[in-house]
Write an enzyme that holds these catalytic residues in place. Sequence first.
Site, PDB file in Angstrom:
ATOM      1  N   ASP A 183       0.839  -1.198   0.000  1.00  0.00           N
ATOM      2  CA  ASP A 183       0.000   0.000   0.000  1.00  0.00           C
ATOM      3  C   ASP A 183       0.871   1.243   0.000  1.00  0.00           C
ATOM      4  O   ASP A 183       1.870   1.316   0.717  1.00  0.00           O
ATOM      5  CB  ASP A 183      -0.892   0.029   1.251  1.00  0.00           C
ATOM      6  CG  ASP A 183      -2.008  -0.995   1.157  1.00  0.00           C
ATOM      7  OD1 ASP A 183      -2.359  -1.402   0.038  1.00  0.00           O
ATOM      8  OD2 ASP A 183      -2.530  -1.396   2.219  1.00  0.00           O
ATOM      9  N   ASP A 226     -13.938  -5.795  -7.430  1.00  0.00           N
ATOM     10  CA  ASP A 226     -14.274  -6.028  -6.021  1.00  0.00           C
ATOM     11  C   ASP A 226     -15.680  -6.623  -5.983  1.00  0.00           C
ATOM     12  O   ASP A 226     -16.634  -5.988  -6.449  1.00  0.00           O
ATOM     13  CB  ASP A 226     -14.260  -4.708  -5.247  1.00  0.00           C
ATOM     14  CG  ASP A 226     -12.857  -4.117  -5.149  1.00  0.00           C
ATOM     15  OD1 ASP A 226     -11.884  -4.844  -5.432  1.00  0.00           O
ATOM     16  OD2 ASP A 226     -12.734  -2.934  -4.795  1.00  0.00           O
TER      17      ASP A 226
END
Lengths: 254, 219
Positions: free
Chosen positions: A11, A130
């Site tokens: 990240d 997603d």
Amino acid sequence: MLAKRIIPCLDVTDGRVVKGVNFLELRDAGDPVEIAKRYDDQGADELTFLDITASSDNRGLILHIIEQVASQVFIPLTVGGGVREVEDVRRLLNAGADKVSINTTAVLNPQMVADAAQRFGSQCIVVAIDAKKVDNQPFEWEVFTHGGRKATGLDAVKWAQHMASLGAGELLITSMDRDGTKIGFNNPLNKAISDAVEVPIIASGGVGNLQHLVDGVKLGGADAVLAASIFHYGEYTVKQAKQYMAQQGIEVRI
Amino acid sequence: MKNTDIAVVDYGMGNLRSVAKALEHVAPGKSVVISSNPDEIASANRVVFPGQGAMPDCMRELDARGLRAAVLEAANNKPFLGICIGLQMLFEHSEEGDAAGLGLFKGQVRRFATADMHDRHGDKLKVPHMGWNQVYQSRGQGRAPHALWQGIEDGARFYYVHSYYVQPDELSLVAGYSEYPNSFTSAIAKSNLFAVQFHPEKSASAGLQMLSNFVNWLP
């Protein structure tokens, strides 16, 4: 024989590689080049950088990280998060990314996926999907955007087929039910998509142990498995993961 | 003016930064330029011919920039490394968009069959062929392996991403092959030319070794 791939995911926010627990208390994870090199040394097959920067003002900062990493680490690099236009794809590729992952924009503007694939080639266009299990639709898994907050009404399996037909060269499937749970990938979802498309799929969301990686391949039909926390917190090295997968009869690059 | 050591041919298709960065990494003292200038390519000591995207677009863009002659001249006369579509374009014809290639070598570029491809574990094989696969080096009886395989284990894994592969008429061109699930040509060699389907610039240590071999190669 082609190896199944293991992809650590990092990240990035405001130009820093960070780690945190469920997005709380983000802390610097260290120098991006050092981290990338460490995973490369352990045998990571690719690296994915996910830009979680909240403000669009700071989103360009990831380019510096990619530039630094790409001049030192020679395995495929994928960057995702905040990719809105074909121009964003160009900037990331120029910085040294090999693939760019498109998520919310693919839903808002599917033509952008087609345009980017046409211009740069399908090999560098990953569409991230997603998905969440739902019971209010005539299908099992629905596509969500905006980090899992917005329902789209789209059937994840049909959406995957549509994205591949528009030119996505690979699909990154994240189960929003599993993400952060450490109970394993959503293998039925991944299997349904893997069987429905011709392009490779990357399974993501829910890895808590090494058997989950094995299950992702054997039960979920994944061509690659992506994980973050099990590697970042030193629970396992990529090498250990590969050794375990090899013991379970999975072809890996060791 | 000193000649450029290594020119990476830029015809506007795809990302050449990875290739240039990997070359700079293995050849720190040498000048590496990404170039779409035929004169610069003609005067370079070595030429790398990469490629991404669809072959018909690659051929069109190559011609639009007037680079065909410079690429052919380099392929015939100086250390030359083709990568991915840069390998495919050397052949006569591709099934991709029914496109004519440069025709330097006789043979076809074919697409992987998509239906019912499985590996020996019964897993469905996807197209594009994407990821790390073993590359077996073709070694004629009694012949030393090609200089570009130096220091690279036979069967080492390299990173691939492609849907088409070359099928040369002349089997003597084949310098390496991989399996997906059938054997296909993944490297060719002829005098000063070497070309590969995989991406050495993204293939970690094996790939860097190959690039290092290339920049030091004296064919």
